[in-house]
Design an enzyme around this catalytic site. Sequence first.
Site, PDB file in Angstrom:
ATOM      1  N   TRP A   6       0.861  -1.183   0.000  1.00 55.12           N
ATOM      2  CA  TRP A   6       0.000   0.000   0.000  1.00 55.12           C
ATOM      3  C   TRP A   6       0.900   1.237   0.000  1.00 55.12           C
ATOM      4  CZ3 TRP A   6      -0.162   3.984   3.689  1.00 55.12           C
ATOM      5  CH2 TRP A   6      -1.062   5.008   3.353  1.00 55.12           C
ATOM      6  N   GLU A  28      -3.266  -3.151  -2.074  1.00 59.24           N
ATOM      7  CA  GLU A  28      -4.388  -2.528  -1.351  1.00 59.24           C
ATOM      8  C   GLU A  28      -4.788  -1.233  -2.034  1.00 59.24           C
ATOM      9  OE1 GLU A  28      -3.434  -1.402   2.687  1.00 59.24           O
ATOM     10  OE2 GLU A  28      -5.513  -0.914   3.173  1.00 59.24           O
ATOM     11  N   LYS A  86      -7.170   2.386  -2.431  1.00 60.73           N
ATOM     12  CA  LYS A  86      -7.657   3.451  -1.553  1.00 60.73           C
ATOM     13  C   LYS A  86      -8.323   4.527  -2.392  1.00 60.73           C
ATOM     14  CE  LYS A  86      -6.283   6.215   2.385  1.00 60.73           C
ATOM     15  NZ  LYS A  86      -5.484   6.204   3.603  1.00 60.73           N
ATOM     16  N   ASP A 135      -9.608  -2.819   2.100  1.00 58.82           N
ATOM     17  CA  ASP A 135      -9.695  -2.219   3.433  1.00 58.82           C
ATOM     18  C   ASP A 135     -11.050  -1.526   3.456  1.00 58.82           C
ATOM     19  OD1 ASP A 135      -9.611  -0.029   5.344  1.00 58.82           O
ATOM     20  OD2 ASP A 135      -7.456  -0.364   5.528  1.00 58.82           O
ATOM     21  N   HIS A 184     -11.693   2.178   2.754  1.00 57.36           N
ATOM     22  CA  HIS A 184     -11.128   2.784   1.545  1.00 57.36           C
ATOM     23  C   HIS A 184     -12.068   2.911   0.365  1.00 57.36           C
ATOM     24  CE1 HIS A 184      -6.698   1.911   2.823  1.00 57.36           C
ATOM     25  NE2 HIS A 184      -7.406   2.531   3.748  1.00 57.36           N
ATOM     26  N   HIS A 210      -8.371  -5.780   5.100  1.00 59.02           N
ATOM     27  CA  HIS A 210      -8.034  -4.959   6.258  1.00 59.02           C
ATOM     28  C   HIS A 210      -9.359  -4.574   6.881  1.00 59.02           C
ATOM     29  CE1 HIS A 210      -3.687  -3.353   5.529  1.00 59.02           C
ATOM     30  NE2 HIS A 210      -3.733  -4.628   5.867  1.00 59.02           N
ATOM     31  N   ASP A 266     -12.094   7.613   6.201  1.00 59.70           N
ATOM     32  CA  ASP A 266     -11.215   6.489   6.542  1.00 59.70           C
ATOM     33  C   ASP A 266     -10.518   6.781   7.868  1.00 59.70           C
ATOM     34  OD1 ASP A 266      -9.669   4.166   6.289  1.00 59.70           O
ATOM     35  OD2 ASP A 266      -8.098   5.245   5.220  1.00 59.70           O
ATOM     36  N   ASP A 297     -10.237   5.051  10.653  1.00 59.11           N
ATOM     37  CA  ASP A 297      -9.583   3.955  11.364  1.00 59.11           C
ATOM     38  C   ASP A 297      -9.892   3.921  12.855  1.00 59.11           C
ATOM     39  OD1 ASP A 297      -8.130   2.314   9.409  1.00 59.11           O
ATOM     40  OD2 ASP A 297      -7.095   4.176   8.937  1.00 59.11           O
ATOM     41  N   ASP A 302      -6.865  -3.449  10.901  1.00 56.67           N
ATOM     42  CA  ASP A 302      -6.071  -2.269  10.548  1.00 56.67           C
ATOM     43  C   ASP A 302      -6.795  -1.011  11.016  1.00 56.67           C
ATOM     44  OD1 ASP A 302      -4.417  -0.360   9.515  1.00 56.67           O
ATOM     45  OD2 ASP A 302      -5.073  -0.596   7.436  1.00 56.67           O
TER      46      ASP A 302
END
Length: 416
Positions: free
Chosen positions: A182, A223, A225, A257, A260, A284, A292, A294, A324
Amino acid sequence: MTRYESAKAMYAAYGVDTDAAIAKLKNIPVALHCWQGDDVIGFDHDGPLSGGIQTTGNYPGKATTPAQLLADMEKAMSLCPGTKKLNVHACYAIFEEGEYVDRDKIEPKHFAKWVELAKKYNMGIDFNPTFFSHPMASKDGLTLSSPDAEVRAFWIEHGKACIRISEYFAKETGYPCVMNIWTGDGYKDVPADRMGPRMRYKESIEAILEEPFDKNLVKPCVESKVFGIGVEAFTAGSAEFTLSFAATHDGVLPLMDNGHYHPTEVVSDKIPALLCFYPEIALHITRGIRWDSDHVLLLDDETKEMAKEIVRNDALDRVYMALDYFDASINRIAAWVIGFRSWQKALLAALCTPNAMLAKLQDENKYTELMVMQEEMKTMPFGDIWAEYCASCGVASDTAWYKEIEAYEAEVLLKR
Ligand code: RNT
Ligand code: ZN
């Protein structure tokens, strides 16, 4: 009759074998990300986190040395049921006193302590080249897609070094190593050229993959995004780019993910779409709030839905699952534990769902009954199954685990 026996009978009435569900979940590895413990900093630089990602909060007790981070991770894992795998970023190389090598020169020996930890608990290790938080990425944030050939060459060497380290992990632990590529490469504002950076990105990843490796041991992923902080207008590794790359490069897995994508897109729907085409995929698992962000994973509807898609498509051995997220505003070890336990709960709930019966209702156009049944499942005594699972794994099923975190905070974290 115990609470578990009573709950088991209720599930059995719908054809669900809760003993089998518990036995199955115990052997499914889920990767725990080392970067929750120190706000995604690592051990190889003094600079800030870059690459369009950010942690917020300044909760005390952050790990700042390898010994602290490893100890914190062990503490977190001891409070979680299930099979764990370590997930390590390249910036977590552990150097000898006074030693330093740049990212293009890292070697397996710099990760020997991670292997030691993995072996202690019979775990595998997943790995991530770190294409951020580094002077070679600081000027404009570009790495593998940079127009500067020297910058690209540096990062290609980093990627190759990471393939060698990934193979070392697999050989040492006996478990395949999922190596995720990534980058935060992209542009803040409307670019004048979108394809140029993507062609360079493609060629750079191809150059990394020229490093020889055993496809059974190393599973490279790409990955995607949609945007990052400071790269709002364009990312090189978009969804279409990474899916197409994985589809056209043998042995490369797409990694999704769930932070994303555009806000109304759901990864639960993308999992079965990809499983129609890819032998293996990677995830993820995170929780975005409005973006995003997290946040720590919780047992929310989309989390449960993602787990259902993996379980009911019989894909537990085709989907590499990794957490993640990074939250610096609460106890970092608790953040690990809450997230890991949430994903375990989601998987267990999915395993305790009468999936074949529900699918049959769908195929027979019995949508009313399907709705009735799906709603009924929500109030089944899942807590009693969870308690049995935790007990059989030797961890607390209730909030007793948090008492241990409080003690560790008082004795260890607040003295740092
Ligand atoms: C960033 C990506 C990436 C990172 C980790 C640290 O948006 O999700 O996976 O979170 O590599
Ligand atoms: Zn991610």
